[in-house]
Design a protein around this motif. Structure first.
Motif, PDB file in Angstrom:
ATOM      1  N   ILE A   1       0.878  -1.174   0.000  1.00  0.00           N
ATOM      2  CA  ILE A   1       0.000   0.000   0.000  1.00  0.00           C
ATOM      3  C   ILE A   1       0.914   1.222   0.000  1.00  0.00           C
ATOM      4  CG2 ILE A   1      -1.855   1.231   1.163  1.00  0.00           C
ATOM      5  CD1 ILE A   1      -2.627  -1.622   0.300  1.00  0.00           C
ATOM      6  N   TRP A   2       0.829   2.038  -1.038  1.00  0.00           N
ATOM      7  CA  TRP A   2       1.716   3.201  -1.201  1.00  0.00           C
ATOM      8  C   TRP A   2       0.942   4.479  -0.909  1.00  0.00           C
ATOM      9  CZ3 TRP A   2       6.906   3.494  -2.830  1.00  0.00           C
ATOM     10  CH2 TRP A   2       7.369   4.768  -3.168  1.00  0.00           C
ATOM     11  N   LEU A   3       1.329   5.209   0.144  1.00  0.00           N
ATOM     12  CA  LEU A   3       0.705   6.479   0.507  1.00  0.00           C
ATOM     13  C   LEU A   3       1.779   7.559   0.521  1.00  0.00           C
ATOM     14  CD1 LEU A   3      -1.513   5.309   3.524  1.00  0.00           C
ATOM     15  CD2 LEU A   3      -2.046   5.205   1.085  1.00  0.00           C
TER      16      LEU A   3
ATOM     17  N   GLY B   1      10.041  -1.301  -8.927  1.00  0.00           N
ATOM     18  CA  GLY B   1      10.817  -2.403  -8.374  1.00  0.00           C
ATOM     19  C   GLY B   1      10.112  -3.145  -7.249  1.00  0.00           C
ATOM     20  N   LEU B   2       8.947  -2.639  -6.839  1.00  0.00           N
ATOM     21  CA  LEU B   2       8.199  -3.292  -5.769  1.00  0.00           C
ATOM     22  C   LEU B   2       7.320  -4.408  -6.324  1.00  0.00           C
ATOM     23  CD1 LEU B   2       7.055  -0.144  -3.748  1.00  0.00           C
ATOM     24  CD2 LEU B   2       8.814  -1.786  -3.067  1.00  0.00           C
ATOM     25  N   ASN B   3       6.965  -5.313  -5.431  1.00  0.00           N
ATOM     26  CA  ASN B   3       6.114  -6.437  -5.825  1.00  0.00           C
ATOM     27  C   ASN B   3       4.658  -6.162  -5.465  1.00  0.00           C
ATOM     28  OD1 ASN B   3       5.619  -9.371  -6.549  1.00  0.00           O
ATOM     29  ND2 ASN B   3       4.974  -9.385  -4.399  1.00  0.00           N
ATOM     30  N   ASP B   4       3.778  -6.218  -6.450  1.00  0.00           N
ATOM     31  CA  ASP B   4       2.332  -6.211  -6.226  1.00  0.00           C
ATOM     32  C   ASP B   4       1.858  -5.002  -5.409  1.00  0.00           C
ATOM     33  OD1 ASP B   4      -0.296  -6.988  -6.212  1.00  0.00           O
ATOM     34  OD2 ASP B   4      -0.035  -8.610  -4.764  1.00  0.00           O
ATOM     35  N   VAL B   5       1.936  -3.812  -6.001  1.00  0.00           N
ATOM     36  CA  VAL B   5       1.413  -2.614  -5.343  1.00  0.00           C
ATOM     37  C   VAL B   5      -0.091  -2.569  -5.587  1.00  0.00           C
ATOM     38  CG1 VAL B   5       1.557  -0.110  -5.115  1.00  0.00           C
ATOM     39  CG2 VAL B   5       3.606  -1.423  -5.734  1.00  0.00           C
ATOM     40  N   ARG B   6      -0.866  -2.641  -4.522  1.00  0.00           N
ATOM     41  CA  ARG B   6      -2.329  -2.724  -4.650  1.00  0.00           C
ATOM     42  C   ARG B   6      -3.021  -1.361  -4.616  1.00  0.00           C
ATOM     43  NH1 ARG B   6      -3.978  -7.922  -2.590  1.00  0.00           N
ATOM     44  NH2 ARG B   6      -2.554  -9.423  -3.543  1.00  0.00           N
ATOM     45  N   VAL B   7      -2.423  -0.419  -3.867  1.00  0.00           N
ATOM     46  CA  VAL B   7      -3.049   0.895  -3.685  1.00  0.00           C
ATOM     47  C   VAL B   7      -1.987   1.981  -3.817  1.00  0.00           C
ATOM     48  CG1 VAL B   7      -4.231   2.426  -2.047  1.00  0.00           C
ATOM     49  CG2 VAL B   7      -4.879   0.011  -2.178  1.00  0.00           C
ATOM     50  N   PHE B   8      -2.344   3.071  -4.501  1.00  0.00           N
ATOM     51  CA  PHE B   8      -1.484   4.253  -4.614  1.00  0.00           C
ATOM     52  C   PHE B   8      -2.363   5.463  -4.308  1.00  0.00           C
ATOM     53  CE2 PHE B   8       0.114   7.933  -6.830  1.00  0.00           C
ATOM     54  CZ  PHE B   8       1.486   7.834  -6.796  1.00  0.00           C
ATOM     55  N   ILE B   9      -1.998   6.219  -3.267  1.00  0.00           N
ATOM     56  CA  ILE B   9      -2.745   7.428  -2.924  1.00  0.00           C
ATOM     57  C   ILE B   9      -1.769   8.582  -2.745  1.00  0.00           C
ATOM     58  CG2 ILE B   9      -4.414   8.515  -1.396  1.00  0.00           C
ATOM     59  CD1 ILE B   9      -5.341   5.795  -0.496  1.00  0.00           C
ATOM     60  N   ASP B  10      -2.031   9.664  -3.455  1.00  0.00           N
ATOM     61  CA  ASP B  10      -1.212  10.876  -3.388  1.00  0.00           C
ATOM     62  C   ASP B  10      -2.037  11.953  -2.689  1.00  0.00           C
ATOM     63  OD1 ASP B  10       0.586  12.889  -3.782  1.00  0.00           O
ATOM     64  OD2 ASP B  10       0.685  12.718  -5.957  1.00  0.00           O
ATOM     65  N   PHE B  11      -1.606  12.345  -1.476  1.00  0.00           N
ATOM     66  CA  PHE B  11      -2.376  13.293  -0.663  1.00  0.00           C
ATOM     67  C   PHE B  11      -1.940  14.733  -0.933  1.00  0.00           C
ATOM     68  CE2 PHE B  11      -2.764   9.348   1.799  1.00  0.00           C
ATOM     69  CZ  PHE B  11      -4.152   9.305   1.939  1.00  0.00           C
ATOM     70  N   HIS B  12      -2.927  15.548  -1.259  1.00  0.00           N
ATOM     71  CA  HIS B  12      -2.730  16.970  -1.535  1.00  0.00           C
ATOM     72  C   HIS B  12      -3.634  17.791  -0.603  1.00  0.00           C
ATOM     73  CE1 HIS B  12      -0.679  16.504  -5.558  1.00  0.00           C
ATOM     74  NE2 HIS B  12      -1.227  15.304  -5.445  1.00  0.00           N
ATOM     75  N   ALA B  13      -3.655  19.108  -0.839  1.00  0.00           N
ATOM     76  CA  ALA B  13      -4.615  20.019  -0.225  1.00  0.00           C
ATOM     77  C   ALA B  13      -4.671  21.253  -1.140  1.00  0.00           C
ATOM     78  CB  ALA B  13      -4.159  20.433   1.175  1.00  0.00           C
TER      79      ALA B  13
END
Length: 410
Positions: free
Chosen positions: A167-169, A288-300
């Motif tokens: 999970i990438w945040l 290079g990561l294995n199986d990234v299921r979620v990507f969320i980029d937090f802004h405002a």
């Protein structure tokens, strides 16, 4: 001797922090297509006089502009003579900016999540947090910024002896959006403190590794503390141009090239895709990561949960699922404090934006659940959200994150 004094004076002026004393943020809400045309004309013709915090996009949607005392009267008069109402949202940008830096308890022994922190303090916290929670947390170096700072992540997950999905945040890609890294820190703390005490969190950390990128753009963030609170971009040198920096969220190598071409504009896309080493090195790391299921980029700011695509109004093949999960996430978020969010594709909800992180994550890395989130608020404070809203922002956002993680658990 006189020449040395003059030179010293010039150097002091060059490196002094920009003052926003007398600057105001004005709101204009277009009521017709004609109004929208007028505001779009204003944006194109006097962009060097004002800073659009919210761009013209559709009838009924507010437009926020920051303007100095030097131009405020003439711009207000110009807008009002065309029948548009001008509302003052922030009366003194400098005063509000200084209030953000105040600390409730600067001498406390524990880290104060309810305050904004300088880059060195964030880095120190990341180091100590990883060391004191070493069973669940490790510190990972992702990339090196233009000015040589290390872009780091806190990898959070229960040790299982096997490779787990990711999970990438990430936060802080736009440096003036201070609530983003601040909320990221508190959500990281919630993850760790919840393990073994909260069934949902325990399950999440057993099943996934979370990469928490607290501050994606350290050069820009440092600059907002030392030189210009409203700086948005990286700090790379645009050789042969008058202005430095590139918008790191217009520089990703997917459908790049249809964003800002003016090097002095906040949305400048750069001379080429992945011109910014921050973007190139982070994207290499993700691939290079294995199986990234979620990507969320937090802004405002604006309170939006956005899905691909940004570069086109066309909707992707996975949009129904993305939309449904975004809706459920927003419902969970709103249930905490009643904070209202809108959701939908980037281009259709705000405006087309090519070369963005979310489009790259979905279009290149193949991460179906890729989202851009605009945190609090809707414009009362904008980029200058008071520190007492950091923790509530993180708490409600974390509920949305949990919904999305559950949606990809299989």
């Amino acid at each position: 001797m006189i020449k040395l004094v003059v030179l010293a004076s010039l150097l002091v002026s060059a490196y002094a922090a920009k003052s926003y004393s007398g600057y105001q943020v004005l709101r204009i809400t277009p009521q017709s297509e004609d109004d929208l045309t007028v505001l779009s004309m204003v944006e194109k013709s006097i962009s060097d006089m004002v800073d659009f915090w919210k761009h013209p996009r559709s009838v009924g949607i507010p437009v926020d502009i920051m303007v100095s005392s030097e131009y405020r009267e003439v711009i207000t008069r110009f807008i009002q003579t065309r029948g548009l109402k001008v509302e003052v949202m922030i009366d003194d940008v400098e005063k509000l900016s200084e209030q953000q830096k105040l600390r409730e308890s600067p001498s406390t022994a524990n880290f104060d999540f309810a305050s904004y922190h300088e880059l060195s303090e964030i880095n120190d916290w990341m180091t100590s947090f990883a060391a004191s929670h070493s069973i669940l947390v490790s510190l990972e170096n992702l990339a090196t910024s233009y000015e040589g700072r290390t872009i780091r992540a806190l990898k959070v997950g229960a040790p299982t002896g096997s490779t787990k999905p990711v999970i990438w945040l990430e936060g802080g890609i736009h440096s003036r959006e201070w609530v983003s890294p601040a909320a990221m820190m508190y959500m990281t703390n919630m993850l760790v403190e919840g393990y073994g005490n909260d069934a949902d969190i325990t399950s999440m950390l057993d099943d996934f590794d979370f990469y928490m990128i607290i501050n994606y753009n350290p050069d820009g963030y440092e600059y907002t503390w030392t030189n210009d609170r409203m700086w948005r971009k990286t700090r790379s040198n645009n050789i042969g141009r008058l202005c430095d920096g590139v918008d790191p969220n217009r520089n990703w190598d997917f459908q790049w090239g249809n964003a800002g071409t003016n090097p002095c504009a906040d949305d400048y896309q750069g001379p080429n895709a992945h011109s910014e080493r921050e973007v190139k090195e982070v994207t290499d790391f993700i691939l290079g990561l294995n199986d990234v299921r979620v990507f969320i980029d937090f802004h405002a700011y604006s309170q939006m949960w956005l899905t691909p695509w940004g570069y086109t109004y066309r909707l992707p093949s996975d949009y129904t699922e993305q939309y449904t999960v975004a809706r459920d996430a927003v419902n969970a978020l709103s249930a905490v404090y009643g904070t209202d969010y809108v959701y939908g594709s980037i281009a259709n909800t705000i405006y087309p934006a090519s070369g963005s992180s979310v489009d790259w994550a979905y279009g290149v890395a193949g991460i179906k659940h890729s989202y851009a989130v605009e945190l609090r608020d809707t414009g009362r404070y904008g980029f200058l959200l008071p520190a007492n809203q950091i923790i509530p922002t993180a708490i409600e956002t974390f509920e949305a994150v949990k919904v999305i993680v559950k949606a990809v658990t299989y």
